[in-house]
Design a protein around this motif. Structure first.
Motif, PDB file in Angstrom:
ATOM      1  N   LEU A  69    -116.149  33.574 -14.963  1.00 15.74           N
ATOM      2  CA  LEU A  69    -114.863  33.320 -15.300  1.00 15.74           C
ATOM      3  C   LEU A  69    -114.251  32.027 -14.113  1.00 15.74           C
ATOM      4  O   LEU A  69    -113.786  31.424 -14.450  1.00 15.74           O
ATOM      5  N   ASN A  70    -114.732  32.193 -12.867  1.00 16.82           N
ATOM      6  CA  ASN A  70    -114.375  31.313 -12.058  1.00 16.82           C
ATOM      7  C   ASN A  70    -114.896  29.874 -12.218  1.00 16.82           C
ATOM      8  O   ASN A  70    -114.233  28.713 -12.099  1.00 16.82           O
ATOM      9  N   THR A  71    -116.168  29.688 -12.835  1.00 16.42           N
ATOM     10  CA  THR A  71    -116.764  28.627 -13.268  1.00 16.42           C
ATOM     11  C   THR A  71    -116.056  27.972 -14.434  1.00 16.42           C
ATOM     12  O   THR A  71    -115.432  26.774 -14.301  1.00 16.42           O
ATOM     13  N   LEU A  72    -115.682  28.723 -15.415  1.00 16.92           N
ATOM     14  CA  LEU A  72    -114.770  28.395 -16.910  1.00 16.92           C
ATOM     15  C   LEU A  72    -113.462  28.063 -16.239  1.00 16.92           C
ATOM     16  O   LEU A  72    -112.937  27.008 -16.881  1.00 16.92           O
ATOM     17  N   VAL A  73    -112.663  28.719 -15.432  1.00 16.84           N
ATOM     18  CA  VAL A  73    -111.389  28.343 -15.327  1.00 16.84           C
ATOM     19  C   VAL A  73    -111.317  26.864 -14.287  1.00 16.84           C
ATOM     20  O   VAL A  73    -110.109  26.302 -13.855  1.00 16.84           O
ATOM     21  N   HIS A  74    -112.259  26.207 -13.986  1.00 16.13           N
ATOM     22  CA  HIS A  74    -112.507  25.165 -13.378  1.00 16.13           C
ATOM     23  C   HIS A  74    -112.909  23.804 -14.119  1.00 16.13           C
ATOM     24  O   HIS A  74    -113.110  22.774 -13.813  1.00 16.13           O
ATOM     25  N   ASN A  75    -113.280  24.348 -15.518  1.00 19.97           N
ATOM     26  CA  ASN A  75    -113.602  23.409 -16.363  1.00 19.97           C
ATOM     27  C   ASN A  75    -112.424  23.049 -17.460  1.00 19.97           C
ATOM     28  O   ASN A  75    -111.986  23.797 -18.094  1.00 19.97           O
ATOM     29  N   SER A  76    -112.206  21.526 -17.501  1.00 20.94           N
ATOM     30  CA  SER A  76    -110.837  21.489 -18.258  1.00 20.94           C
ATOM     31  C   SER A  76    -111.230  21.444 -19.871  1.00 20.94           C
ATOM     32  O   SER A  76    -110.133  22.050 -20.498  1.00 20.94           O
ATOM     33  N   GLU A  77    -112.328  21.224 -20.264  1.00 18.88           N
ATOM     34  CA  GLU A  77    -112.631  21.303 -21.918  1.00 18.88           C
ATOM     35  C   GLU A  77    -112.386  22.719 -22.201  1.00 18.88           C
ATOM     36  O   GLU A  77    -111.732  23.359 -23.049  1.00 18.88           O
ATOM     37  N   TRP A  78    -113.257  23.961 -21.368  1.00 19.71           N
ATOM     38  CA  TRP A  78    -112.671  25.143 -21.804  1.00 19.71           C
ATOM     39  C   TRP A  78    -111.546  25.746 -21.664  1.00 19.71           C
ATOM     40  O   TRP A  78    -110.958  26.412 -22.422  1.00 19.71           O
ATOM     41  N   ILE A  79    -110.884  25.273 -20.467  1.00 19.29           N
ATOM     42  CA  ILE A  79    -109.237  25.601 -20.509  1.00 19.29           C
ATOM     43  C   ILE A  79    -108.556  25.089 -21.530  1.00 19.29           C
ATOM     44  O   ILE A  79    -107.737  25.729 -22.292  1.00 19.29           O
ATOM     45  N   LYS A  80    -108.780  23.823 -22.077  1.00 17.56           N
ATOM     46  CA  LYS A  80    -108.037  23.302 -23.174  1.00 17.56           C
ATOM     47  C   LYS A  80    -108.280  24.031 -24.581  1.00 17.56           C
ATOM     48  O   LYS A  80    -107.466  24.380 -25.407  1.00 17.56           O
ATOM     49  N   GLN A  81    -109.487  24.585 -24.601  1.00 18.18           N
ATOM     50  CA  GLN A  81    -110.089  25.324 -25.860  1.00 18.18           C
ATOM     51  C   GLN A  81    -109.564  26.758 -25.946  1.00 18.18           C
ATOM     52  O   GLN A  81    -109.527  27.041 -26.911  1.00 18.18           O
ATOM     53  N   ASN A  82    -109.325  27.226 -24.832  1.00 18.11           N
ATOM     54  CA  ASN A  82    -109.052  28.672 -24.802  1.00 18.11           C
ATOM     55  C   ASN A  82    -107.966  29.204 -24.262  1.00 18.11           C
ATOM     56  O   ASN A  82    -107.543  30.350 -24.577  1.00 18.11           O
ATOM     57  N   ILE A  83    -107.028  28.284 -23.763  1.00 20.01           N
ATOM     58  CA  ILE A  83    -105.608  28.809 -23.077  1.00 20.01           C
ATOM     59  C   ILE A  83    -104.518  28.125 -23.652  1.00 20.01           C
ATOM     60  O   ILE A  83    -104.651  26.864 -24.127  1.00 20.01           O
ATOM     61  N   PRO A  84    -103.453  28.742 -24.283  1.00 20.14           N
ATOM     62  CA  PRO A  84    -102.674  28.306 -25.266  1.00 20.14           C
ATOM     63  C   PRO A  84    -101.825  27.230 -24.437  1.00 20.14           C
ATOM     64  O   PRO A  84    -101.739  27.060 -23.316  1.00 20.14           O
ATOM     65  N   SER A  85    -101.619  26.159 -25.401  1.00 19.70           N
ATOM     66  CA  SER A  85    -101.193  24.688 -24.684  1.00 19.70           C
ATOM     67  C   SER A  85     -99.941  24.943 -24.358  1.00 19.70           C
ATOM     68  O   SER A  85     -99.492  24.205 -23.243  1.00 19.70           O
ATOM     69  N   LYS A  86     -99.004  26.044 -24.579  1.00 27.10           N
ATOM     70  CA  LYS A  86     -97.613  25.914 -24.159  1.00 27.10           C
ATOM     71  C   LYS A  86     -97.894  26.624 -22.694  1.00 27.10           C
ATOM     72  O   LYS A  86     -97.002  26.193 -22.161  1.00 27.10           O
ATOM     73  N   ILE A  87     -98.672  27.404 -22.634  1.00 31.09           N
ATOM     74  CA  ILE A  87     -98.867  27.809 -21.028  1.00 31.09           C
ATOM     75  C   ILE A  87     -99.252  26.706 -20.056  1.00 31.09           C
ATOM     76  O   ILE A  87     -98.892  26.629 -19.161  1.00 31.09           O
ATOM     77  N   LEU A  88    -100.129  25.833 -20.608  1.00 33.95           N
ATOM     78  CA  LEU A  88    -100.671  24.694 -19.745  1.00 33.95           C
ATOM     79  C   LEU A  88     -99.593  23.905 -19.658  1.00 33.95           C
ATOM     80  O   LEU A  88     -99.700  23.193 -18.558  1.00 33.95           O
ATOM     81  N   SER A  89     -98.654  23.551 -20.500  1.00 39.67           N
ATOM     82  CA  SER A  89     -97.721  22.600 -20.248  1.00 39.67           C
ATOM     83  C   SER A  89     -96.611  22.971 -19.438  1.00 39.67           C
ATOM     84  O   SER A  89     -95.883  22.430 -18.499  1.00 39.67           O
ATOM     85  N   GLU A  90     -96.348  24.260 -19.120  1.00 37.65           N
ATOM     86  CA  GLU A  90     -95.533  25.128 -18.247  1.00 37.65           C
ATOM     87  C   GLU A  90     -96.186  25.016 -16.639  1.00 37.65           C
ATOM     88  O   GLU A  90     -95.285  25.070 -15.693  1.00 37.65           O
ATOM     89  N   GLN A  91     -97.419  24.466 -16.653  1.00 37.53           N
ATOM     90  CA  GLN A  91     -98.052  24.494 -14.992  1.00 37.53           C
ATOM     91  C   GLN A  91     -98.651  23.411 -15.059  1.00 37.53           C
ATOM     92  O   GLN A  91     -99.923  23.148 -15.382  1.00 37.53           O
ATOM     93  N   PRO A  92     -98.127  22.351 -14.246  1.00 35.71           N
ATOM     94  CA  PRO A  92     -98.627  21.108 -13.817  1.00 35.71           C
ATOM     95  C   PRO A  92    -100.096  21.221 -13.197  1.00 35.71           C
ATOM     96  O   PRO A  92     -99.970  22.131 -12.411  1.00 35.71           O
ATOM     97  N   GLY A  93    -101.015  20.568 -13.647  1.00 35.60           N
ATOM     98  CA  GLY A  93    -102.358  20.875 -12.809  1.00 35.60           C
ATOM     99  C   GLY A  93    -103.240  22.003 -13.384  1.00 35.60           C
ATOM    100  O   GLY A  93    -104.440  21.849 -13.175  1.00 35.60           O
ATOM    101  N   SER A  94    -102.632  22.724 -14.272  1.00 32.04           N
ATOM    102  CA  SER A  94    -103.400  23.965 -14.968  1.00 32.04           C
ATOM    103  C   SER A  94    -104.734  23.333 -15.827  1.00 32.04           C
ATOM    104  O   SER A  94    -105.495  24.158 -16.103  1.00 32.04           O
ATOM    105  N   THR A  95    -104.675  21.911 -16.264  1.00 31.97           N
ATOM    106  CA  THR A  95    -105.791  21.947 -17.226  1.00 31.97           C
ATOM    107  C   THR A  95    -107.004  21.480 -16.383  1.00 31.97           C
ATOM    108  O   THR A  95    -108.080  21.269 -17.042  1.00 31.97           O
ATOM    109  N   THR A  96    -106.947  21.216 -14.854  1.00 31.14           N
ATOM    110  CA  THR A  96    -108.140  21.203 -14.319  1.00 31.14           C
ATOM    111  C   THR A  96    -108.479  22.131 -13.535  1.00 31.14           C
ATOM    112  O   THR A  96    -109.661  22.411 -13.012  1.00 31.14           O
ATOM    113  N   PHE A  97    -107.415  23.178 -13.250  1.00 33.74           N
ATOM    114  CA  PHE A  97    -107.770  24.443 -12.787  1.00 33.74           C
ATOM    115  C   PHE A  97    -106.869  25.546 -13.054  1.00 33.74           C
ATOM    116  O   PHE A  97    -105.635  25.361 -12.917  1.00 33.74           O
ATOM    117  N   PHE A  98    -107.290  26.328 -14.085  1.00 35.83           N
ATOM    118  CA  PHE A  98    -106.267  27.352 -14.450  1.00 35.83           C
ATOM    119  C   PHE A  98    -106.266  28.699 -13.520  1.00 35.83           C
ATOM    120  O   PHE A  98    -107.282  29.427 -13.385  1.00 35.83           O
TER     121      PHE A  98
END
Length: 948
Positions: A69-98
């Motif tokens: 999981l630690n590897t995956l939450v540092h990968n922008s492609e995995w984050i975009k594919q698996n984390i809801p876009s609404k959540i990512l939009s509410e947290q600046p910078g979360s697309t490179t590290f969630f």
């Protein structure tokens, strides 16, 4: 991703190369095999990945050690594919590290129970270049921790003959016979999560208590979720501990074993008996002749050995040696030569070389072990009071070097559920326990077998350890349904763990399970390894159940907060064990940490917990982080009001967190003082639930995940100091008379010369006195490792001076011994138990001078002198070290910082000297750390530091 940069690795004998991703590049890719692939399918894939012709593409950067999981939450492609876009939009910078630990983010990460085992099944890959070696040399690839099932490949060959299982087993492979065709060594590891993965529940106490259950694996339990821990979606799967390359020649040293004894018939002698053995493995198919040698305290011993080829190592034992007048290892605060002295440790060097003479050409292997000379002993039938006094009950009393040690413990869950931390983190956290005057850490059975770096820190700082095996009452196999695969995996892990940890001076005893007993077959097996007749560890005992440290099963808990007088009485509902392994539960951190933990929408003035809000009444984000309420509907029938609101209604999150620190300080200090009042009379030890935790949760911590101390930290530090003066609050708040006790944790008796006391109201000083101990009870003499009653302080006349509208008063005790040792204890009390009067208290302002030195680059010390020139108490002063930032920017703390005092209060016309120590490597030469101070009801003020 393109082929990784190939790192040249040149290990030397006794100097392993750690293959962390900071040194070599690791890649990861999701496994594309079916859920239950055949061994052939796995082998074909591993051979493909490690062949010369394979070029890794579509792999992602991996972080080793660490979880998948630690590897995956540092990968922008995995984050975009698996984390809801609404959540990512509410947290600046979360697309490179969630950040999994922020707010409710863990709830938005796919869980392995929902997605299936393949979702977090990944391959890891790296390339290294090894030097050419001759036929007499060997390279060893070592994995110190894999969770959970693994297959390992190198240069087109599979290393493991059967699948590797078990989180707590060290795997090593001789890779000398797997040469690379082109000089590049290719390593691939396939890792599958624990299976079954368990089913999370809302209560999160170990998941669904039945099958399928994560407890069917030999792994840690808490990633499924607990009442203090959210569910970790991948169940902490991955290469969670270090990977390394070592080199030897034909004879290899394994599992040194050192025992020390210093007692004769229970009495400390001037001689230490030291026994040393080591396993020697012949890695060839021929008989090897060589010399085994050790050096310890200038003593040298050699043995000529002949080791036949075998799949097993051969144990070799040296003759016993005697060290006269040894420097002994003591727990922190107990060394007779000084309570602040760090324990003594010796360096033992073991060598094995071919032939009779040692040289760089003949040296085959070398091990270094740090040895603490000490001896543990136990009295199993020590008599203490029972709740139905005058009856007695049995308890266990622990001794180190023949001297009784009252256990002042903290429960340890681990540093990080994603396993991102290293030796520095261990050292800092263990030191924080030492600074709190805690003398034992219980490594909880729902977590891990702790790593050598943890134990090395405990050895160095004098912290005893209770290490549990991996059973917990939430799920345990019945004796009748114990699978053979589980038994074999457990045995392998248990034996390896005992061998890995048994040399550490700090390891006091083993415990078989958390709040339960293992299957009888495995319990019997553990007893063959541990105990006076054990085959692996003869110097320690095995306790069957964490609730039976005293010798019989007793209750643990409670997990809330009580009125302070309760801790000086028998606790209700059976919480009266003579050695309680779990008690306490508060843990809201300072506001700066809260802002790193929760979204700003969860920290508004109208969203903080209301007065008497139950845990179920707070925001979902607070619930997710396991907020624990600061009041109790007491089972004894006496409710306790919300201890945050007893200081008045907090206006905002800053007020709320500051009051939480007050409540934690008061609660934990009186908890300890209550137990220490009855040292050896009712109790033989106590372990706080918990002292720390592996994530940002809000429940039960004495310092937070960022290593910022809470108010509870300072309450424990004060109450558990080596020599301590304290009040007995058994009749608080209704009485104005308090017994004064002196607690002595040192091995020598002490004599108090005097006790000075001062009492202030919120408007003036109302009483003072100096008690000469020569005419008092026992003349102020308190034996070693004991508590003594020395005086009864009657404040009736003093408290009558409180004005009509005054209820709160401050009381300070200062005790001085005939050897110049001073103990100070500051209380804020109230005639009705309420402190809302402090809401408008006008704090006395203090002035400060500070001088700083830079001991070496990144290492700082500050000497602070604080003066209260006013007539009233300067209450609840908090220090903070910060990095310099531009005006208008958010503050950035330096953490951890080791203050010898913080959250401190000062009497009128008084002075305090405070030492501050910390490390900060990110500042430039022109930047200097800043020191800030905030008093009660005051704003932050910067203190000028004069740097040498």
């Amino acid at each position: 991703m393109d082929k990784p940069n190939t790192t040249i690795v040149t290990p030397k004998i006794s100097s392993p190369i750690i293959l962390n991703s900071t040194l070599v590049k690791w890649l990861a890719i999701k496994d594309d095999l079916p859920e239950k692939p055949s061994a052939i399918e796995i082998k074909e894939k591993g051979i493909q990945y490690t062949s010369v012709s394979y070029k890794p593409t579509n792999w992602i950067d991996a972080i080793i050690p660490g979880t998948t999981l630690n590897t995956l939450v540092h990968n922008s492609e995995w984050i975009k594919q698996n984390i809801p876009s609404k959540i990512l939009s509410e947290q600046p910078g979360s697309t490179t590290f969630f950040n999994p630990y922020f707010d409710t983010n863990l709830l938005h990460i796919p869980d392995v129970n929902d997605k299936g085992i393949t979702f977090y099944t990944y391959w890891y890959y790296t390339e290294i270049k090894l030097p050419e070696i001759n036929d007499a040399s060997h390279f060893w690839l070592k994995f110190r921790g894999i969770n959970y099932t693994a297959d390992i490949f190198i240069n087109g060959k599979q290393l493991n003959k059967e699948q590797l299982k078990g989180m707590f087993f060290r795997n090593d492979f001789d890779i000398s016979t797997f040469p690379s065709e082109d000089g590049v060594t290719r390593i691939a590891v396939r890792i599958v999560p624990p299976n079954p993965v368990g089913i999370p529940t809302l209560s999160n106490n170990g998941g669904i208590q039945g099958v399928p259950n994560i407890g069917e694996n030999v792994t840690m339990r808490y990633p499924i979720g607990w009442d203090w821990m959210a569910t970790i979606p991948d169940r902490s799967t991955g290469l969670w501990d270090q990977v390394s390359i070592e080199t030897t020649k034909s004879l290899v040293l394994k599992n040194p074993h050192i025992t020390t004894t210093v007692l004769e018939n229970g009495i400390l002698t001037n001689n230490a008996k030291v026994n040393i053995s080591v396993e020697v493995y012949n890695s060839t198919n021929k008989i090897q002749i060589g010399t085994l040698k050790y050096v310890l305290n200038e003593k040298i011993e050699k043995l000529s050995i002949k080791i036949p080829p075998s799949t097993e190592a051969k144990k070799v034992t040296f003759p016993e040696i005697i060290i006269s007048n040894p420097k002994l290892w003591w727990p922190h605060g107990c060394d007779p030569s000084g309570t602040d002295k760090l324990p003594e440790l010796y360096d033992l060097e073991i060598y094995i070389y071919l032939g009779e003479n040692i040289s760089s050409e003949t040296l085959s292997d070398q091990k270094k072990v740090r040895v603490g000379i000490r001896e543990f002993s136990i009295k199993n039938d020590f008599k203490v009071d029972a709740p139905t006094s005058p009856s007695k009950r049995k308890s266990r009393k622990f001794f180190v070097n023949g001297n009784p040690i009252f256990i002042r413990g903290g429960n340890w869950m681990g540093t990080d559920a994603l396993f991102r931390m290293g030796a520095d983190r261990y050292r800092n956290e263990v030191r924080m326990h030492k600074e709190m005057n805690i003398n034992l850490i219980r490594v909880w059975g729902g977590g891990i077998a702790e790593r050598p770096e943890f134990y090395e820190a405990c050895d160095e700082f004098g912290i005893l350890v209770m290490q549990e095996f991996w059973f917990s009452s939430e799920f345990i196999y019945n004796n009748s349904n114990l699978p053979e695969t589980y038994r074999k995996t457990f045995t392998k892990c248990a034996v390896d763990t005992i061998k890995m940890l048994r040399n550490h001076a700090s390891l006091l005893f083993w415990c078989a399970a958390n709040e339960s007993i293992p299957p009888q077959e495995l319990l019997v097996e553990l007893k063959t390894y541990i105990g006076a007749k054990g085959s692996l560890d003869t110097q320690r005992i095995l306790i069957e159940n964490s609730k039976a440290i005293s010798g019989q099963v007793e209750n643990d808990g409670p997990y809330g907060i009580y009125n302070p007088d309760r801790y000086f009485k028998w606790l209700p509902d059976g919480f009266t064990g003579s050695f309680n392994p779990e008690i306490g539960s508060l843990g809201v951190p300072p506001v700066e940490s809260m802002r790193l933990v929760l979204d700003e929408n969860s920290l508004g003035d109208k969203t903080i917990p209301k007065r008497n809000a139950k845990t179920s009444d707070v925001l979902p984000s607070w619930q997710h982080l396991k907020y624990s309420q600061y009041f109790i509907n007491s089972p004894s029938g006496t409710p306790l009001n919300d201890q945050i609101y007893t200081y008045g209604t907090p206006k905002n999150i800053e007020d709320f967190c500051e009051r939480a620190q007050l409540a934690s300080y008061f609660h934990y200090k009186e908890l300890w003082e209550g137990y220490l009042t009855y040292m050896w009379q009712r109790y033989t030890g106590l372990i706080i639930w918990k002292s720390q935790g592996p994530w940002t949760g809000l429940r039960a911590k004495l310092y937070d995940w960022f290593l910022e101390s809470t108010g509870g930290y300072w309450g424990v530090k004060n109450a558990c100091e080596a020599i301590h003066v304290q009040l007995n609050l058994i009749n608080y708040p209704n009485s104005s008379t308090f017994d004064i006790n002196i607690v002595n944790h040192t091995v020598n008796k002490i004599q108090s010369n005097s006790i000075e006391w001062n009492v202030y109201s919120c408007s003036e000083m109302i009483g003072t006195g100096n008690i000469s101990m020569k005419s008092q009870l026992n003349k102020g003499i308190v034996a070693g490792s004991s508590t003594g009653l020395v005086y009864s302080l009657d404040l009736k006349t003093v408290l009558s001076k409180l004005k009509t509208d005054e209820k709160v008063y401050f009381l300070k005790l200062k005790m001085t011994t005939n050897k110049g040792i001073t103990s100070e204890n500051f209380y804020w009390l109230s005639t009705n138990g309420q402190f809302d009067e402090l809401e408008t208290y006008k704090n006395s302002i203090i002035t400060c001078t500070a001088n700083g030195i830079i001991a070496k680059k990144g290492s700082y010390k500050i000497q602070l002198t604080a003066n209260n020139n006013g007539a009233l108490v300067s209450f609840w002063n908090r220090l903070q070290v910060r990095k310099p930032v531009k005006k208008g920017m958010d503050i950035e703390r330096v953490l951890p910082v080791f203050y010898d005092k913080n959250y401190f209060s000062m009497l009128g016309k008084s002075e305090e000297n405070i030492e501050i120590e910390f490390e900060e490597s990110t500042l430039t030469n022109s930047q200097k750390p800043e020191l800030w101070l905030k008093g009660w009801n005051q704003t932050w003020q910067q203190i000028k530091v004069i740097w040498e």
